[in-house]
Design a protein around this motif. Structure first.
Motif, short mmCIF file in Angstrom:
data_model
loop_
_atom_site.label_atom_id
_atom_site.label_comp_id
_atom_site.label_asym_id
_atom_site.label_seq_id
_atom_site.Cartn_x
_atom_site.Cartn_y
_atom_site.Cartn_z
N ASP A 142 5.84 82.36 22.74
CA ASP A 142 6.17 82.02 24.12
C ASP A 142 6.11 80.52 24.36
O ASP A 142 6.95 79.95 25.06
CB ASP A 142 5.23 82.74 25.10
N LYS A 143 5.09 79.87 23.77
CA LYS A 143 4.95 78.42 23.92
C LYS A 143 6.10 77.70 23.22
O LYS A 143 6.64 76.71 23.73
CB LYS A 143 3.61 77.97 23.35
N GLU A 146 9.14 77.93 25.40
CA GLU A 146 9.02 77.05 26.57
C GLU A 146 9.31 75.59 26.19
O GLU A 146 10.03 74.88 26.90
CB GLU A 146 7.62 77.16 27.16
N GLU A 147 8.77 75.16 25.05
CA GLU A 147 8.94 73.76 24.63
C GLU A 147 10.37 73.46 24.20
O GLU A 147 10.84 72.33 24.33
CB GLU A 147 7.97 73.44 23.50
N GLU A 149 13.13 75.02 25.36
CA GLU A 149 14.09 75.57 26.33
C GLU A 149 15.22 74.61 26.65
O GLU A 149 16.36 75.01 26.88
CB GLU A 149 13.33 75.94 27.61
N LYS A 174 8.87 69.21 29.99
CA LYS A 174 8.53 69.97 31.19
C LYS A 174 8.27 69.06 32.38
O LYS A 174 8.67 69.36 33.51
CB LYS A 174 7.32 70.85 30.90
#
Length: 260
Positions: A142-143, A146-147, A149, A174
Motif C-alpha cells: 500500500d505504501k 501511494e509513493e 501514484e 505527497k
C-alpha cells in the motif's frame, strides 16, 4: 503598465541575445545563451508577422505574474522549482483544476480553451528522481502504491535523447499534490480513461528541459475534462483493473453490435 504595446520583437543570431522565445503562443522575453533560457519574464503575443523572412512578434506585458522571473532549472527529489506556486504562463491560459466528472474521482483537469488534435494541452513536470529515491525493497504494497501514484517515466528513446538514466522518474510528492503547494504544471491532475482525449508525449520545455506533456488526440472543447490513458499494464490497482474490464466488455459489445 499592463496593456502597453511593446515594439516588434525578433530573434537574432547572436550567441547571447536579449530577445524572446515563442512557445505555444506564449512568449518569454529576456536572456537566452546559445538558445538556452537564462532569465526571462512572460509576455503576451498580440500579433505576428514575417519581415524579410524573419518571424516577428508584437507583445504586451503579461496580464498575470508579469514580474515573475523564469530561469532554466533542474528539479530533484527534494526540489520542485522556485516558482512552484506560480502557473506556467502557457498552463495558465490553457487548463484549470475542478471537480472531476468521474464518479469516484476528486479533482480533474479541464480545458480553459478549445484544443485541436496535436495541440499541447498541459505540461507534466515535477521532481526528477530515481526510482530508488522513493521506492524501497522493504516497503509494504500500500505504501509503495501511494509513493508511486504520481510517478511518470518517458519512453526509452526520449530518456536517451535527454541524457536521462533509464530509472529516472517524474514525481509529484505527497506534500505537493495540492494545487496550493504546487501548480506550475498541472498535467498530473488529468484523470485516467481508456477513452482518453490526450496522449503523453516528451517535450523540451524552456524552463524544465525534458519533461512530458499532454497532447490532444481529438478536439477538446472549453470546460471539457481532460483524460489520459495511464497505460499501467499489469497492476494491483483494483480501480484500474475494473475500468479495463469494463472497457474490454464495451469493446466486445460494440464488436457484436449488441447492448451490454
Amino acid at each position: 503598465m499592463p496593456g502597453e504595446i511593446a515594439s516588434w520583437m525578433h530573434h537574432t543570431d547572436e550567441k547571447v541575445q536579449r530577445t524572446g522565445r515563442l512557445y505555444n503562443k506564449i512568449s518569454l522575453r529576456g536572456t537566452f545563451v546559445r538558445g538556452v533560457l537564462r532569465r526571462t519574464t512572460a509576455v503576451d503575443v498580440v500579433a505576428e508577422r514575417c519581415n524579410n523572412g524573419v518571424k516577428e512578434l508584437k507583445i504586451e506585458q503579461a496580464m498575470h505574474n508579469k514580474d515573475i522571473i523564469w530561469e532554466k532549472e533542474e528539479t530533484n527529489s527534494s526540489y520542485i522549482g522556485k516558482n512552484r506556486k506560480v502557473m506556467d504562463p502557457y498552463e495558465r491560459k490553457s487548463v484549470y483544476v475542478g471537480k472531476s466528472t468521474k464518479p469516484n474521482a476528486n479533482e480533474g483537469l479541464f480545458a480553459r480553451r478549445k484544443f485541436l488534435p496535436g495541440d499541447i494541452v498541459s505540461y507534466y513536470s515535477g521532481q526528477k528522481l530515481l526510482m530508488e529515491d522513493k521506492i524501497f525493497i522493504n516497503m509494504i504494497r500500500d505504501k509503495k502504491s501511494e509513493e508511486s501514484e504520481y510517478q511518470l517515466t518517458l519512453g526509452k528513446n526520449d530518456q536517451d535523447y535527454f541524457g536521462y538514466p533509464e530509472n529516472l522518474r517524474f514525481d509529484i510528492s505527497k506534500r505537493y499534490r495540492s494545487i496550493d503547494e504546487y501548480r506550475t504544471t498541472l498535467g498530473h491532475k488529468a484523470n485516467h480513461s481508456f477513452e482518453n482525449n490526450v496522449d503523453f508525449v516528451a517535450v523540451d520545455h524552456p524552463v524544465f528541459g525534458g519533461i512530458a506533456c499532454l497532447v490532444a488526440n481529438a478536439e477538446i472543447d472549453v470546460d471539457e475534462e481532460v483524460f489520459a490513458d495511464y497505460k499501467y499494464g499489469i497492476t494491483n490497482l483494483s480501480w484500474y483493473n475494473q475500468e479495463r474490464e469494463n472497457h474490454t466488455n464495451l469493446d466486445i459489445c460494440s464488436a457484436r453490435r449488441k447492448p451490454c
